[in-house]
Design a protein around this motif. Structure first.
Motif, PDB file in Angstrom:
ATOM      1  N   THR A 168       0.830  -1.215   0.000  1.00  0.00           N
ATOM      2  CA  THR A 168       0.000   0.000   0.000  1.00  0.00           C
ATOM      3  C   THR A 168       0.859   1.257   0.000  1.00  0.00           C
ATOM      4  O   THR A 168       0.582   2.224  -0.743  1.00  0.00           O
ATOM      5  N   VAL A 169       1.906   1.242   0.833  1.00  0.00           N
ATOM      6  CA  VAL A 169       2.803   2.406   0.873  1.00  0.00           C
ATOM      7  C   VAL A 169       3.501   2.608  -0.458  1.00  0.00           C
ATOM      8  O   VAL A 169       3.610   3.733  -0.976  1.00  0.00           O
ATOM      9  N   ALA A 170       3.958   1.514  -1.042  1.00  0.00           N
ATOM     10  CA  ALA A 170       4.664   1.639  -2.326  1.00  0.00           C
ATOM     11  C   ALA A 170       3.737   2.190  -3.410  1.00  0.00           C
ATOM     12  O   ALA A 170       4.116   3.090  -4.184  1.00  0.00           O
ATOM     13  N   CYS A 171       2.529   1.666  -3.496  1.00  0.00           N
ATOM     14  CA  CYS A 171       1.582   2.154  -4.509  1.00  0.00           C
ATOM     15  C   CYS A 171       1.226   3.614  -4.275  1.00  0.00           C
ATOM     16  O   CYS A 171       1.095   4.399  -5.223  1.00  0.00           O
ATOM     17  N   SER A 172       1.069   3.958  -3.003  1.00  0.00           N
ATOM     18  CA  SER A 172       0.709   5.349  -2.685  1.00  0.00           C
ATOM     19  C   SER A 172       1.832   6.309  -3.053  1.00  0.00           C
ATOM     20  O   SER A 172       1.592   7.403  -3.595  1.00  0.00           O
ATOM     21  N   VAL A 173       3.093   5.916  -2.754  1.00  0.00           N
ATOM     22  CA  VAL A 173       4.235   6.784  -3.066  1.00  0.00           C
ATOM     23  C   VAL A 173       4.369   6.973  -4.573  1.00  0.00           C
ATOM     24  O   VAL A 173       4.553   8.092  -5.076  1.00  0.00           O
ATOM     25  N   GLY A 185       1.406  11.526  -9.760  1.00  0.00           N
ATOM     26  CA  GLY A 185       0.303  12.475  -9.715  1.00  0.00           C
ATOM     27  C   GLY A 185       0.762  13.903  -9.531  1.00  0.00           C
ATOM     28  O   GLY A 185       0.227  14.840 -10.150  1.00  0.00           O
ATOM     29  N   LEU A 186       1.790  14.143  -8.682  1.00  0.00           N
ATOM     30  CA  LEU A 186       2.301  15.496  -8.468  1.00  0.00           C
ATOM     31  C   LEU A 186       2.868  16.066  -9.755  1.00  0.00           C
ATOM     32  O   LEU A 186       2.609  17.237 -10.102  1.00  0.00           O
ATOM     33  N   LEU A 196      -8.190  11.490  -9.274  1.00  0.00           N
ATOM     34  CA  LEU A 196      -7.936  10.174  -9.887  1.00  0.00           C
ATOM     35  C   LEU A 196      -6.717   9.466  -9.307  1.00  0.00           C
ATOM     36  O   LEU A 196      -6.737   8.238  -9.112  1.00  0.00           O
ATOM     37  N   PHE A 197      -5.659  10.163  -9.024  1.00  0.00           N
ATOM     38  CA  PHE A 197      -4.437   9.488  -8.576  1.00  0.00           C
ATOM     39  C   PHE A 197      -4.583   8.837  -7.206  1.00  0.00           C
ATOM     40  O   PHE A 197      -4.060   7.729  -6.994  1.00  0.00           O
ATOM     41  N   PRO A 198      -5.261   9.411  -6.234  1.00  0.00           N
ATOM     42  CA  PRO A 198      -5.505   8.647  -5.002  1.00  0.00           C
ATOM     43  C   PRO A 198      -6.320   7.384  -5.257  1.00  0.00           C
ATOM     44  O   PRO A 198      -6.064   6.333  -4.654  1.00  0.00           O
ATOM     45  N   VAL A 199      -7.329   7.487  -6.147  1.00  0.00           N
ATOM     46  CA  VAL A 199      -8.103   6.292  -6.493  1.00  0.00           C
ATOM     47  C   VAL A 199      -7.204   5.261  -7.173  1.00  0.00           C
ATOM     48  O   VAL A 199      -7.295   4.053  -6.907  1.00  0.00           O
ATOM     49  N   ALA A 200      -6.308   5.751  -8.040  1.00  0.00           N
ATOM     50  CA  ALA A 200      -5.385   4.828  -8.716  1.00  0.00           C
ATOM     51  C   ALA A 200      -4.483   4.136  -7.719  1.00  0.00           C
ATOM     52  O   ALA A 200      -4.168   2.927  -7.866  1.00  0.00           O
ATOM     53  N   LEU A 252     -15.056  -1.393  -5.753  1.00  0.00           N
ATOM     54  CA  LEU A 252     -14.007  -0.438  -6.060  1.00  0.00           C
ATOM     55  C   LEU A 252     -14.326   0.335  -7.343  1.00  0.00           C
ATOM     56  O   LEU A 252     -14.139   1.556  -7.423  1.00  0.00           O
ATOM     57  N   GLY A 253     -14.847  -0.352  -8.364  1.00  0.00           N
ATOM     58  CA  GLY A 253     -15.178   0.311  -9.617  1.00  0.00           C
ATOM     59  C   GLY A 253     -16.297   1.331  -9.459  1.00  0.00           C
ATOM     60  O   GLY A 253     -16.243   2.447 -10.001  1.00  0.00           O
ATOM     61  N   THR A 254     -17.346   0.920  -8.696  1.00  0.00           N
ATOM     62  CA  THR A 254     -18.477   1.836  -8.468  1.00  0.00           C
ATOM     63  C   THR A 254     -18.021   3.094  -7.724  1.00  0.00           C
ATOM     64  O   THR A 254     -18.379   4.228  -8.081  1.00  0.00           O
ATOM     65  N   ALA A 255     -17.211   2.880  -6.696  1.00  0.00           N
ATOM     66  CA  ALA A 255     -16.707   4.031  -5.921  1.00  0.00           C
ATOM     67  C   ALA A 255     -15.814   4.918  -6.772  1.00  0.00           C
ATOM     68  O   ALA A 255     -15.839   6.162  -6.671  1.00  0.00           O
ATOM     69  N   SER A 256     -15.034   4.292  -7.659  1.00  0.00           N
ATOM     70  CA  SER A 256     -14.133   5.075  -8.514  1.00  0.00           C
ATOM     71  C   SER A 256     -14.916   5.935  -9.492  1.00  0.00           C
ATOM     72  O   SER A 256     -14.581   7.099  -9.727  1.00  0.00           O
ATOM     73  N   VAL A 257     -15.965   5.343 -10.091  1.00  0.00           N
ATOM     74  CA  VAL A 257     -16.785   6.125 -11.019  1.00  0.00           C
ATOM     75  C   VAL A 257     -17.427   7.314 -10.309  1.00  0.00           C
ATOM     76  O   VAL A 257     -17.452   8.435 -10.814  1.00  0.00           O
ATOM     77  N   LEU A 258     -17.966   7.050  -9.100  1.00  0.00           N
ATOM     78  CA  LEU A 258     -18.580   8.146  -8.329  1.00  0.00           C
ATOM     79  C   LEU A 258     -17.546   9.220  -7.995  1.00  0.00           C
ATOM     80  O   LEU A 258     -17.821  10.422  -8.071  1.00  0.00           O
TER      81      LEU A 258
END
Length: 374
Positions: free
Chosen positions: A11-16, A22-23, A43-47, A74-80
């Motif tokens: 999770t940390v690696a994906c977030s970093v 994203g930045l 989008l990038f936090p969702v990604a 996850l898909g439904t939340a991402s679309v919203l």
């Protein structure tokens, strides 16, 4: 490594990675569109979440059914999330455009010559976002201050033009007096040269004061400061005016008489009151013509100082009388710029008095009423 440690590390690696990418993307997008930058920021936090879940789900060896449920949620939340980001981007972009329009109008303050400059923008939509609303309010306050400043500048410019017009008009009278005096001395019209010399001295003194006013006006953006009101002896003012009016009257063949009844004093500006009487006497002498007669009188009556100038100009048409004191009006007996009587009206009004004119058939009778000094 335990399962929990593995999930935290993934999770940390994906977030970093998502944060760094994203930045960079957001820094590039903000130069093109705020709406695009907001969309990428959502989008990038969702990604990052999607990537972390994808790795963790595949490593946990859960059933395909459970995995499909996770992907569905996850898909439904991402679309919203994307839809909300788009809606927010459109709202912020629209409100930013309001601020841009306000800034553009700030640079387009109505020109000095446009009537009604400085009117408020009541009824114009304002941003609802607190920070943007504060910016918009400050822009509006700045615009109003600029408009007020432009209006004040326009008023000062108009006043300077008016002063220049009045002074340049009033310079004609003493110049005419000096010319008449010198011509009279050369032709031997005056039995006593003192009359002509007194007229020249009075005219030069008046011209010096008016030129001083023009010099002060040219050295500063401010209007010349008005003198403090003082006690003015109207008999002395009359004598000074007649001193330089007599040579012009003699040259034009006009009889110039005076009538002063007692001590007549008012409170005001002596120079301006002298110019008022000078305008009236000069007009009367000029319009009466050879063989004419001008009578100038000063009397104190019913708490007022009454100055009257009667001439033999032949009268004024009734339809011209109401317009006599309008700036630029010259009427059928035009012979000047039409500023003299406008100046008279303005100065008399500023001194709390009234000026009136009536046709007597043989000529005109102009009367100035000023509050007498106690």
């Amino acid at each position: 490594m335990t399962d929990v440690q593995f999930m935290v590390l993934v999770t940390v690696a994906c977030s970093v990675v998502a944060a760094v990418v994203g930045l960079v993307a957001i820094r590039a997008a903000r130069r093109r569109s705020l709406m695009l930058a907001l969309l990428l920021a959502a989008l990038f936090p969702v990604a990052a979440v999607v990537a972390a879940l994808a790795v963790n789900v595949s490593a946990m060896f859960i059933s395909p059914h459970d995995a499909s449920v996770v992907w569905l949620v996850l898909g439904t939340a991402s679309v919203l999330e994307i839809l909300l980001a788009l809606a927010l981007g459109r709202i912020v972009a629209r409100e930013v455009q309001l601020v841009v329009d306000g800034a553009r109008e700030l640079g387009q303050v109505p020109a000095l010559d446009v009537p009604g400059a400085g009117t408020s923008r009541s009824g114009v939509a304002a941003p609802e976002t607190a920070e943007l609303a504060a910016v918009m309010a400050e822009l509006e306050a700045t615009r109003e201050r600029l408009s007020a400043s432009r209006a004040a500048e326009r008023a000062a410019r108009d006043a300077r033009r008016q002063i220049l017009g009045f002074v340049s008009h009033d310079l004609v009278s003493p110049l005419s007096g000096i010319r008449a005096a010198t011509d009279g001395l050369r032709d031997g019209i005056f039995p006593d040269p003192a009359t002509a010399l007194d007229g020249i001295e009075a005219a030069v003194g008046r011209m010096s004061r008016m030129v001083g006013d023009l010099g002060e006006l040219s050295r500063s953006d401010d209007l010349p400061r008005r003198a403090e009101p003082g006690l003015v002896d109207m008999a002395a003012v009359l004598q000074g005016v007649l001193a330089h009016a007599r040579p012009a009257a003699a040259e034009n063949g006009v009889e110039l008489d005076e009538s002063v009844a007692g001590d007549v004093h008012v409170r005001g500006d002596q120079d301006e009151l002298s110019r008022v009487l000078d305008n009236l006497v000069s007009n009367a002498v000029r319009s009466s013509g050879p063989g004419g007669r001008v009578l100038v009188g000063v009397v104190s009556q019913d708490g007022f100082a009454r100055l009257s100038v009667r001439d033999t100009c032949g009268g004024i048409p009734d339809d011209e009388v109401p317009h006599m004191f309008r700036a630029g009006f010259q009427g059928g007996k035009a012979g000047g710029s039409g500023l003299g009587l406008a100046f008279v009206d303005r100065v008399v009004d500023e001194h709390g008095g009234k000026v009136s004119v009536r046709s007597t058939g043989a000529g005109c009778d102009v009367e100035v009423r000023l509050p007498a000094a106690e």
